[in-house]
Design an enzyme around this catalytic site. Structure first.
Site, short mmCIF file in Angstrom:
data_model
loop_
_atom_site.label_atom_id
_atom_site.label_comp_id
_atom_site.label_asym_id
_atom_site.label_seq_id
_atom_site.Cartn_x
_atom_site.Cartn_y
_atom_site.Cartn_z
N ARG A 64 -10.16 3.37 -1.11
CA ARG A 64 -9.44 4.32 -0.26
C ARG A 64 -8.90 5.46 -1.10
O ARG A 64 -7.87 5.34 -1.76
CB ARG A 64 -8.27 3.61 0.45
CG ARG A 64 -8.71 2.60 1.50
CD ARG A 64 -7.48 2.11 2.25
NE ARG A 64 -7.83 1.22 3.35
CZ ARG A 64 -6.97 0.79 4.26
NH1 ARG A 64 -5.69 1.15 4.17
NH2 ARG A 64 -7.36 -0.02 5.23
N ASP A 95 -7.10 8.96 -2.09
CA ASP A 95 -5.89 9.63 -1.63
C ASP A 95 -6.21 11.02 -1.10
O ASP A 95 -7.31 11.54 -1.28
CB ASP A 95 -4.88 9.75 -2.77
CG ASP A 95 -4.34 8.40 -3.22
OD1 ASP A 95 -4.34 7.46 -2.42
OD2 ASP A 95 -3.92 8.31 -4.40
N ARG A 152 -5.14 9.00 -11.74
CA ARG A 152 -4.49 10.29 -11.96
C ARG A 152 -3.30 10.16 -12.90
O ARG A 152 -2.96 11.09 -13.63
CB ARG A 152 -4.09 10.91 -10.63
CG ARG A 152 -5.30 11.35 -9.81
CD ARG A 152 -4.91 12.22 -8.65
NE ARG A 152 -4.28 11.48 -7.58
CZ ARG A 152 -3.17 11.86 -6.96
NH1 ARG A 152 -2.54 12.97 -7.31
NH2 ARG A 152 -2.68 11.13 -5.97
#
Length: 276
Positions: free
Chosen positions: A55, A57, A206
């Site tokens: 999934r 972002d 990230r």
């Protein structure tokens, strides 16, 4: 009982205009757009069980996303020949289904996966990102040293508790195995980080990139990102890199289809840190 078949969908999208993958009320998401388009072509609720490998972002892109869904066998037989082109005509230009393949019923896009691979693109050019690539490249305001980036990356490879780099979820482990983490500088000058693991927790990639970048520009020592692995809570010192530089490029699965179910069972088991 109605016979149903399982389809693997290989999907690509520009995440700029999406609020992530997962369907959300009043928000434009990749899953929401795919479901609405499938309902339009096949009928509401005919395609069921849309499940994704990872999934992503809001703002994160994909060139190698994988998901699966189930269809009545007779519907697939009726539409198989032209379904891909029909969906292409109706989908918006920022999302594409690149392939639809019949797979065994025990294939699970999420749990059968053996790895997810991401790339993060950065430019340290003094003029910033090229206009045509601004949606997929982060402009970094300081010069970056490739050797320093790779030195910082080396300390993060392996199985670790990445709590310092994750948004913790209740009853979820932050133990992950990073099997690849390295940087390259392409001929056009772009710096590209490749990150591969069995799975990632939320914001992990990230966050890793954010920590490596400050080591790469000299503001932190190259061993600083690895030093955070001793922490058991998210580190406030780590700045999460912007979403637009990140792309999911590949998801791996067992070569032998008979291994899909075994891999899914293995993945579902909770990772427990070693006491040794």
């Amino acid at each position: 009982m109605e016979e149903r078949i399982r389809l693997r969908l290989d999907v690509a999208y520009d995440g700029t205009g999406f609020s992530g993958w997962a369907a959300q009320p009043e928000r434009r998401t990749v899953a929401g757009v795919l479901t609405a388009t499938l309902d339009l072509v096949l009928g509401a609720g005919v395609a069921t069980g849309l499940t994704v490998a990872g999934r992503t972002d809001a703002g994160v892109h994909a060139s190698g996303q994988v998901c699966h869904l189930d269809l009545p066998a007779e519907v697939w037989q009726a539409h198989e020949g032209g379904l891909l082109r029909r969906l292409a005509r109706l989908l918006p230009p920022d999302v594409r289904i690149r392939a639809m393949t019949e797979v065994p019923a025990d294939f699970d896009a999420r749990f059968s996966a053996t790895f997810r691979r991401y790339e993060y693109r950065v430019t340290d050019a003094p003029w910033g990102a090229e206009p045509l690539r601004r949606h997929e490249v982060l402009a970094w305001p300081r010069p970056l040293d490739l050797a320093a980036l790779n030195a910082a990356a080396a300390g993060l490879v392996g199985e670790h508790d990445f709590a310092a780099y994750c948004k913790r979820k209740e009853n979820a482990t932050t133990l992950r195995e990073v099997t690849r983490l390295d940087w390259r500088r392409d001929p056009d000058g772009l710096l590209v980080a490749t990150v591969q693991a069995d799975a990632f927790c939320q914001a992990m990639v990230r966050s890793l990139v954010g920590a490596m970048l400050v080591a790469g520009d000299g503001r932190r020592p190259v061993d600083w990102p690895a030093s955070l692995l001793s922490r058991r809570e998210r580190s406030s010192e780590v700045t999460v890199a912007p979403a637009h530089g990140l792309t999911l490029v590949a998801v791996g699965y067992p070569d032998d289809p008979t291994e899909y179910a075994r891999r899914a069972d293995l993945t579902r088991r909770l990772r427990v840190p070693s006491t040794s």
